[in-house]
Design a protein around this motif. Structure first.
Motif, PDB file in Angstrom:
ATOM      1  N   LYS A  84       0.828  -1.209   0.000  1.00  0.00           N
ATOM      2  CA  LYS A  84       0.000   0.000   0.000  1.00  0.00           C
ATOM      3  C   LYS A  84       0.860   1.257   0.000  1.00  0.00           C
ATOM      4  CE  LYS A  84      -3.395   2.678   2.586  1.00  0.00           C
ATOM      5  NZ  LYS A  84      -4.429   2.706   3.639  1.00  0.00           N
ATOM      6  N   ILE A  85       1.886   1.276   0.823  1.00  0.00           N
ATOM      7  CA  ILE A  85       2.720   2.480   0.903  1.00  0.00           C
ATOM      8  C   ILE A  85       3.438   2.737  -0.414  1.00  0.00           C
ATOM      9  CG2 ILE A  85       4.852   1.412   1.777  1.00  0.00           C
ATOM     10  CD1 ILE A  85       4.939   3.825   3.784  1.00  0.00           C
ATOM     11  N   MET A  86       3.713   1.676  -1.181  1.00  0.00           N
ATOM     12  CA  MET A  86       4.306   1.847  -2.510  1.00  0.00           C
ATOM     13  C   MET A  86       3.296   2.444  -3.491  1.00  0.00           C
ATOM     14  SD  MET A  86       7.496   1.062  -2.478  1.00  0.00           S
ATOM     15  CE  MET A  86       7.476   1.849  -0.852  1.00  0.00           C
ATOM     16  N   LEU A  87       2.033   2.067  -3.349  1.00  0.00           N
ATOM     17  CA  LEU A  87       0.984   2.670  -4.178  1.00  0.00           C
ATOM     18  C   LEU A  87       0.867   4.161  -3.881  1.00  0.00           C
ATOM     19  CD1 LEU A  87      -1.838  -0.049  -3.910  1.00  0.00           C
ATOM     20  CD2 LEU A  87      -0.293   0.345  -5.828  1.00  0.00           C
ATOM     21  N   LEU A  88       0.908   4.505  -2.596  1.00  0.00           N
ATOM     22  CA  LEU A  88       0.809   5.914  -2.207  1.00  0.00           C
ATOM     23  C   LEU A  88       2.017   6.703  -2.715  1.00  0.00           C
ATOM     24  CD1 LEU A  88      -0.430   5.431   1.465  1.00  0.00           C
ATOM     25  CD2 LEU A  88      -1.783   6.249  -0.473  1.00  0.00           C
ATOM     26  N   ARG A  89       3.211   6.124  -2.557  1.00  0.00           N
ATOM     27  CA  ARG A  89       4.424   6.782  -3.047  1.00  0.00           C
ATOM     28  C   ARG A  89       4.350   7.055  -4.539  1.00  0.00           C
ATOM     29  NH1 ARG A  89       7.568   5.156  -6.407  1.00  0.00           N
ATOM     30  NH2 ARG A  89       6.800   3.030  -6.278  1.00  0.00           N
ATOM     31  N   SER A  90       3.908   6.050  -5.281  1.00  0.00           N
ATOM     32  CA  SER A  90       3.849   6.170  -6.739  1.00  0.00           C
ATOM     33  C   SER A  90       2.846   7.237  -7.168  1.00  0.00           C
ATOM     34  CB  SER A  90       3.483   4.822  -7.352  1.00  0.00           C
ATOM     35  OG  SER A  90       3.313   4.933  -8.744  1.00  0.00           O
ATOM     36  N   ALA A  91       1.633   7.180  -6.619  1.00  0.00           N
ATOM     37  CA  ALA A  91       0.582   8.123  -7.033  1.00  0.00           C
ATOM     38  C   ALA A  91       0.963   9.557  -6.686  1.00  0.00           C
ATOM     39  CB  ALA A  91      -0.748   7.740  -6.379  1.00  0.00           C
ATOM     40  N   LEU A  92       1.458   9.774  -5.461  1.00  0.00           N
ATOM     41  CA  LEU A  92       1.814  11.130  -5.047  1.00  0.00           C
ATOM     42  C   LEU A  92       3.046  11.622  -5.803  1.00  0.00           C
ATOM     43  CD1 LEU A  92       1.205  13.500  -3.181  1.00  0.00           C
ATOM     44  CD2 LEU A  92       2.669  12.421  -1.448  1.00  0.00           C
ATOM     45  N   GLY A  93       4.043  10.762  -5.963  1.00  0.00           N
ATOM     46  CA  GLY A  93       5.260  11.158  -6.677  1.00  0.00           C
ATOM     47  C   GLY A  93       4.971  11.542  -8.117  1.00  0.00           C
ATOM     48  N   MET A  94       4.174  10.736  -8.817  1.00  0.00           N
ATOM     49  CA  MET A  94       3.846  11.048 -10.204  1.00  0.00           C
ATOM     50  C   MET A  94       3.013  12.316 -10.305  1.00  0.00           C
ATOM     51  SD  MET A  94       3.178   7.357 -12.088  1.00  0.00           S
ATOM     52  CE  MET A  94       1.792   6.901 -11.048  1.00  0.00           C
ATOM     53  N   SER A  95       2.145  12.550  -9.319  1.00  0.00           N
ATOM     54  CA  SER A  95       1.340  13.765  -9.313  1.00  0.00           C
ATOM     55  C   SER A  95       2.227  15.008  -9.233  1.00  0.00           C
ATOM     56  CB  SER A  95       0.366  13.728  -8.129  1.00  0.00           C
ATOM     57  OG  SER A  95      -0.376  14.922  -8.053  1.00  0.00           O
ATOM     58  N   ILE A  96       3.220  14.977  -8.350  1.00  0.00           N
ATOM     59  CA  ILE A  96       4.135  16.119  -8.198  1.00  0.00           C
ATOM     60  C   ILE A  96       4.948  16.334  -9.471  1.00  0.00           C
ATOM     61  CG2 ILE A  96       6.148  16.958  -6.931  1.00  0.00           C
ATOM     62  CD1 ILE A  96       5.004  15.487  -4.454  1.00  0.00           C
ATOM     63  N   VAL A  97       5.422  15.251 -10.059  1.00  0.00           N
ATOM     64  CA  VAL A  97       6.226  15.362 -11.284  1.00  0.00           C
ATOM     65  C   VAL A  97       5.394  15.956 -12.418  1.00  0.00           C
ATOM     66  CG1 VAL A  97       7.462  14.062 -13.057  1.00  0.00           C
ATOM     67  CG2 VAL A  97       7.826  13.529 -10.655  1.00  0.00           C
ATOM     68  N   MET A  98       4.130  15.573 -12.515  1.00  0.00           N
ATOM     69  CA  MET A  98       3.265  16.120 -13.567  1.00  0.00           C
ATOM     70  C   MET A  98       3.102  17.634 -13.421  1.00  0.00           C
ATOM     71  SD  MET A  98       2.182  14.070 -15.922  1.00  0.00           S
ATOM     72  CE  MET A  98       2.132  12.302 -16.292  1.00  0.00           C
ATOM     73  N   VAL A  99       2.986  18.090 -12.191  1.00  0.00           N
ATOM     74  CA  VAL A  99       2.909  19.540 -11.960  1.00  0.00           C
ATOM     75  C   VAL A  99       4.178  20.216 -12.454  1.00  0.00           C
ATOM     76  CG1 VAL A  99       2.815  21.344 -10.194  1.00  0.00           C
ATOM     77  CG2 VAL A  99       1.307  19.362 -10.020  1.00  0.00           C
ATOM     78  N   LEU A 100       5.326  19.648 -12.116  1.00  0.00           N
ATOM     79  CA  LEU A 100       6.600  20.229 -12.541  1.00  0.00           C
ATOM     80  C   LEU A 100       6.736  20.219 -14.064  1.00  0.00           C
ATOM     81  CD1 LEU A 100       8.959  18.649  -9.840  1.00  0.00           C
ATOM     82  CD2 LEU A 100       8.042  20.979  -9.907  1.00  0.00           C
ATOM     83  N   MET A 101       6.218  19.179 -14.720  1.00  0.00           N
ATOM     84  CA  MET A 101       6.254  19.135 -16.178  1.00  0.00           C
ATOM     85  C   MET A 101       5.502  20.307 -16.789  1.00  0.00           C
ATOM     86  SD  MET A 101       5.787  15.170 -17.326  1.00  0.00           S
ATOM     87  CE  MET A 101       7.003  13.918 -16.931  1.00  0.00           C
ATOM     88  N   GLY A 102       4.416  20.685 -16.147  1.00  0.00           N
ATOM     89  CA  GLY A 102       3.644  21.814 -16.643  1.00  0.00           C
ATOM     90  C   GLY A 102       4.387  23.127 -16.577  1.00  0.00           C
ATOM     91  N   PHE A 103       5.451  23.177 -15.727  1.00  0.00           N
ATOM     92  CA  PHE A 103       6.250  24.394 -15.590  1.00  0.00           C
ATOM     93  C   PHE A 103       7.584  24.299 -16.345  1.00  0.00           C
ATOM     94  CE2 PHE A 103       3.678  24.733 -11.635  1.00  0.00           C
ATOM     95  CZ  PHE A 103       3.094  25.962 -11.900  1.00  0.00           C
ATOM     96  N   ALA A 104       7.850  23.181 -17.022  1.00  0.00           N
ATOM     97  CA  ALA A 104       9.133  23.009 -17.721  1.00  0.00           C
ATOM     98  C   ALA A 104       9.329  24.127 -18.743  1.00  0.00           C
ATOM     99  CB  ALA A 104       9.181  21.652 -18.402  1.00  0.00           C
ATOM    100  N   SER A 105      10.549  24.642 -18.818  1.00  0.00           N
ATOM    101  CA  SER A 105      10.824  25.759 -19.728  1.00  0.00           C
ATOM    102  C   SER A 105      11.737  25.374 -20.888  1.00  0.00           C
ATOM    103  CB  SER A 105      11.471  26.921 -18.944  1.00  0.00           C
ATOM    104  OG  SER A 105      12.681  26.501 -18.331  1.00  0.00           O
ATOM    105  N   ASN A 106      12.324  24.191 -20.848  1.00  0.00           N
ATOM    106  CA  ASN A 106      13.151  23.738 -21.971  1.00  0.00           C
ATOM    107  C   ASN A 106      13.112  22.224 -22.048  1.00  0.00           C
ATOM    108  OD1 ASN A 106      15.483  22.600 -20.401  1.00  0.00           O
ATOM    109  ND2 ASN A 106      15.642  24.740 -19.719  1.00  0.00           N
TER     110      ASN A 106
END
Length: 410
Positions: A84-106
């Motif tokens: 379960k904790i691996m599921l939580l890590r994966s979902a939250l981690g990917m969510s944060i990365v997706m936000v950062l992708m939206g701000f990528a400048s190059n």
């Protein structure tokens, strides 16, 4: 530390439902981004036809490459800390990365974030490991077949929803929408998944070599890993040339994108229908029989795909192919859980995911190389040969009967 859980008996059917929803949301999240990935690469400053194609291929493949590298580490951690904790890590981690992708400048920032996405992923294999270790063994095929339809259902939204959102709101906001979907997956997992798991001290964990030697039939398990890789190679080899092949068949039609999208989607629809039913049949007659039959049927369908004259003929054959393919990965996963213990299930499923990711990387490269040298139709014949090899290889590996009587460990 693992999150506190109720001491009551685990309701595996509820966990299956929530895990299915999590796989569905994960599938939705990735399907939202995929249609316009090359457009976003261009938006980040990559110009020129060859450069755009090269960078689009790199940013697509690097996620699978880093997932293949990271999966064994996360699998070991899952066996030590809980799934379960691996599921939580994966979902939250990917969510944060997706936000950062939206701000990528190059493009370099975007490339690094796509690699990080691969490193932090792994929701689906951990969901498979969680359910496989909770469900009664005689229902494993049905449960894993049902679970596999979650990601497929989400991915079926790809031809429609992702492009629509990009056209309506722009490219960057889609990443934020995707992040919201993944965070929703995190919330559902946090509050609805239940797992009774006692953490294992690192010194008590089996090392990689001990994991293999603890298996009743390590050669069989390794052959199942290879089978998973070849399944993905066969699927991915067709993906790069499908739209171009449809254009060759249809000519200059105005709705080429729609026709191609429909033909790309029909295997998923068929798999959605067939996977639970064939999984249930596999519980009765044996997943090894389902696996071999599905591989042989796939060969018999791929060969005429190289000879079709209309998009309709191709679409019908791809629908039938999807119905057969819907049984393949769930059958492999069921055989893996029959031939491993709960103590090492996380690592076994993570190793399988690594082989799957390798197939995801190499399949499109093989398809593109063959089509460039010998034409589109040859890709289907080469793919048929690869799948035929897989069928023969699997038949030889599975000649020894699999023990399906072993009950689920406490």
């Amino acid at each position: 530390m693992t999150l506190p859980e109720s001491t009551s008996t685990i309701n595996w059917k509820r966990n299956l439902t929530v895990a299915w929803l999590g796989c569905f949301l994960t599938g939705v999240a990735f399907s939202l981004v995929m249609p316009f990935l090359p457009l976003y690469v261009e938006h980040l400053g990559v110009t020129g036809h060859s450069a755009l194609n090269m960078w689009s291929g790199i940013v697509f493949s690097i996620t699978f490459l880093f997932s293949a590298i990271a999966s064994p580490f996360w699998g070991g951690l899952a066996d030590r800390k809980g799934r379960k904790i691996m599921l939580l890590r994966s979902a939250l981690g990917m969510s944060i990365v997706m936000v950062l992708m939206g701000f990528a400048s190059n493009i370099w920032q975007f490339l690094a974030l796509r690699a990080l996405l691969g490193l932090l992923g792994g929701f689906v294999p951990n969901a498979n490991a969680l359910i496989a270790t909770q469900v009664p063994r005689h229902k494993s095929g049905w449960a894993l077949g049902t679970l596999s339809t979650g990601g497929v259902s989400g991915a079926l939204l790809e031809p429609m929803i992702g492009g629509f959102l990009a056209d309506t709101y722009g490219l960057r906001p889609v990443f934020f929408i995707t992040a919201a979907v993944l965070f929703t997956c995190f919330v559902f997992t946090l509050f609805c998944i239940r797992e009774q798991f006692t953490p294992v001290h690192k010194k008590d964990m089996l090392h990689a070599r001990q994991v293999l030697t603890s298996l009743k039939n390590p050669k069989l398990v390794l052959s199942l890993f290879v089978t998973t890789m070849i399944i993905q190679v066969a699927t991915g080899s067709i993906a790069p040339i499908l739209t171009l092949y449809v254009r060759e068949l249809a000519g200059n039609v105005s709705n080429l994108a729609f026709i191609s999208g429909m033909i790309a989607s029909v295997p998923g629809v068929a798999a959605l229908i067939s996977a639970p039913r064939l999984g249930k049949l596999g519980d009765r007659i044996g997943p090894e029989r389902i696996l071999i039959c599905a591989l042989v049927i796939s060969v018999l369908l791929l060969i005429p795909m190289s000879m079709v004259q209309t998009p309709l003929q191709l679409g019908i054959l791809r629908f039938l192919l999807g119905a057969a393919d819907g049984a393949l990965l769930p059958a492999v996963q069921t055989l893996l859980i029959y031939n491993s213990s709960n103590q090492i299930a996380g690592r076994i499923f993570s190793y399988n995911q690594s082989f799957r990711d390798i197939g995801n990387v190499t399949g499109p490269l093989i398809g593109a190389a063959v089509s460039a040298s010998y034409g589109f139709r040859t890709v289907f014949l080469v793919t048929a040969c690869v799948v035929l090899f897989n069928a023969l290889y699997s038949w030889i590996s599975l000649r020894r009967p699999t023990d399906r009587t072993r009950v689920l460990e406490d």
